[in-house]
Enzyme design. Structure first.
Site, PDB file in Angstrom:
ATOM      1  N   HIS A   1     -15.603  -6.468   7.819  1.00  0.00           N
ATOM      2  CA  HIS A   1     -15.030  -5.353   6.868  1.00  0.00           C
ATOM      3  C   HIS A   1     -13.889  -6.022   6.344  1.00  0.00           C
ATOM      4  O   HIS A   1     -13.200  -5.742   5.387  1.00  0.00           O
ATOM      5  CB  HIS A   1     -15.281  -4.110   7.416  1.00  0.00           C
ATOM      6  CG  HIS A   1     -16.171  -3.893   6.872  1.00  0.00           C
ATOM      7  ND1 HIS A   1     -16.947  -3.097   6.515  1.00  0.00           N
ATOM      8  CD2 HIS A   1     -17.924  -4.143   7.458  1.00  0.00           C
ATOM      9  CE1 HIS A   1     -18.563  -2.643   5.914  1.00  0.00           C
ATOM     10  NE2 HIS A   1     -19.089  -3.423   7.257  1.00  0.00           N
TER      11      HIS A   1
ATOM     12  N   ASP B   1      -5.800  -8.671   6.537  1.00  0.00           N
ATOM     13  CA  ASP B   1      -4.818  -7.945   6.575  1.00  0.00           C
ATOM     14  C   ASP B   1      -4.738  -6.342   7.357  1.00  0.00           C
ATOM     15  O   ASP B   1      -3.581  -6.309   7.006  1.00  0.00           O
ATOM     16  CB  ASP B   1      -3.508  -7.797   5.173  1.00  0.00           C
ATOM     17  CG  ASP B   1      -4.591  -7.263   4.453  1.00  0.00           C
ATOM     18  OD1 ASP B   1      -5.803  -6.713   4.731  1.00  0.00           O
ATOM     19  OD2 ASP B   1      -4.449  -7.061   3.473  1.00  0.00           O
TER      20      ASP B   1
ATOM     21  N   SER C   1      -6.140  -4.183   6.130  1.00  0.00           N
ATOM     22  CA  SER C   1      -5.869  -2.856   4.985  1.00  0.00           C
ATOM     23  C   SER C   1      -7.290  -2.225   5.316  1.00  0.00           C
ATOM     24  O   SER C   1      -7.043  -0.500   5.292  1.00  0.00           O
ATOM     25  CB  SER C   1      -6.526  -3.329   3.392  1.00  0.00           C
ATOM     26  OG  SER C   1      -8.041  -4.287   3.550  1.00  0.00           O
TER      27      SER C   1
ATOM     28  N   ASP D   1     -32.865  -5.417  17.165  1.00  0.00           N
ATOM     29  CA  ASP D   1     -32.804  -6.846  18.583  1.00  0.00           C
ATOM     30  C   ASP D   1     -33.237  -5.122  20.031  1.00  0.00           C
ATOM     31  O   ASP D   1     -32.704  -4.803  20.190  1.00  0.00           O
ATOM     32  CB  ASP D   1     -31.433  -7.275  18.715  1.00  0.00           C
ATOM     33  CG  ASP D   1     -31.958  -7.866  20.039  1.00  0.00           C
ATOM     34  OD1 ASP D   1     -33.444  -7.836  20.612  1.00  0.00           O
ATOM     35  OD2 ASP D   1     -31.204  -8.777  20.401  1.00  0.00           O
TER      36      ASP D   1
ATOM     37  N   THR E   1     -32.391  -7.488  23.568  1.00  0.00           N
ATOM     38  CA  THR E   1     -31.274  -7.632  24.042  1.00  0.00           C
ATOM     39  C   THR E   1     -30.348  -6.529  22.925  1.00  0.00           C
ATOM     40  O   THR E   1     -29.301  -7.407  22.670  1.00  0.00           O
ATOM     41  CB  THR E   1     -30.699  -9.290  24.132  1.00  0.00           C
ATOM     42  OG1 THR E   1     -30.842  -9.329  23.629  1.00  0.00           O
ATOM     43  CG2 THR E   1     -31.543  -9.516  25.136  1.00  0.00           C
TER      44      THR E   1
END
EC number: 1.11.1.7
Length: 327
Positions: free
Chosen positions: A70, A78, A80, A247, A250
């Site tokens: 993200h 950076d 943000s 999943d 696992t």
């Protein structure tokens, strides 16, 4: 006059060298072990904190991995993403694309440990990158070497751009491939990065369109029944914690079960089915499903590429004292 020309020429080249030096310093590059002199224990401190937080709150490792995606997809790696709404900044965390993200509060624990050792030295952006690397290890994924450092922190957020730059849960495969391509990440590495869904989960609010009013015919019928049990209504409460894991075998391991599942039509999102059937990606899916080592190799490469997306370096940005706020 003839003797002046060589002197002028030499002075000119000296000036060029000075200008180049200034430019290079102001626009530095990421490098291995960037803090070897300024904060030699930085990477070890981050690793220790990631481990400690994992054993106290296991889901933090998944959060570190999601943070990397993200943060880096939106303009630059950076940090943000970590900014809260304050001092004229509108947090990216307010975006609907950040739905379900959590554990931001624990970043402060990592940052405080670094500030105690080396005040105003290690960037929050490098914390995002290195905590993701170490979190992947805690999730039994590959130990990724060659994660470079030297990132600096943004002085603002990009909330207005988040909706455009971060793929939505029902975006097409072509749209997602285009997003990663714009970051310099090829199709093979993109398929591998989507394997992070192995430790992910999808909230029912983003899933029910495949179940109601009729079941998506691309879903395995028995799997669709399981999903209906997890998401029993077409209008789930968005504030309720109703979800299904990608999943079931696992769920807290970065492995190739994700690819095995989507080849069996047991993916949660439309893109999962497209990934397994589209001729651009299906060969990579099949190879990763068959070979966990190959998946780990390409996943490592994808994480390295992602972590180096448009970083701020040199004298760009700042080194935040508190990752939640600009200085």
């Amino acid at each position: 006059m003839a003797s002046v020309k060589p002197f002028c020429l030499l002075s000119f080249f000296c000036l060029l060298l000075q200008l180049f030096s200034i430019f290079h310093i102001g626009n530095g590059e990421l490098e291995m072990n960037y803090y070897r002199e300024s904060c030699p224990k930085a990477e070890e401190i981050i690793r220790q904190q990631v481990e400690t937080l994992y054993y106290k709150h296991g889901n933090t490792a998944v959060s570190w991995l999601r943070n990397l995606f993200h943060d880096c997809v939106v303009k630059s790696c950076d940090a943000s993403l970590l900014l809260e709404t304050a001092r004229g900044v509108e947090s990216e965390q307010k975006s609907t694309r950040s739905f379900g993200m959590r554990n931001f509060k624990y970043v402060k624990i990592i940052k405080d440990a670094l500030e105690k050792e080396c005040p105003s030295t290690v960037s929050c952006a490098d914390i995002v990158a290195l905590s993701a690397r170490d979190g992947i290890v805690m999730l039994k994924g590959p130990k990724i070497e060659m994660i470079k450092t030297g990132r600096r922190d943004s002085r603002g957020s990009y909330l207005a751009d988040v909706e455009t730059l971060i793929p939505n849960h029902n975006d097409s495969l072509s749209s997602v491939l285009s997003t990663f391509d714009s970051l310099g990440i090829d199709v093979e590495a993109t398929v591998a990065l989507l394997g992070a869904h192995s430790v992910g989960r999808v909230h029912c609010v983003n899933l029910v369109h495949r179940l109601y009013p009729t079941v998506d015919p691309t879903l395995d019928p028995s799997y669709a029944l399981y999903l209906k049990n997890r998401c029993p209504t077409p209008t789930p409460d968005p504030n309720a914690v109703l979800y299904s894991r990608n999943d079931r075998e696992t769920p807290m391991v970065v492995d190739n079960m994700y690819y095995k599942n989507i080849m069996a039509h047991k993916g949660l999102l439309v893109i999962d089915d497209e990934l397994a059937t589209d001729p651009r990606t299906a060969p990579f899916v099949a190879k990763m499903a068959a070979d966990n080592g190959y998946f780990h190799e390409q996943f490592s490469r994808g994480v390295r590429l992602l972590s180096e997306t448009n970083p701020l370096t040199g004298d760009q940005g700042e080194i935040r004292k508190d990752c939640r706020y600009v200085n």
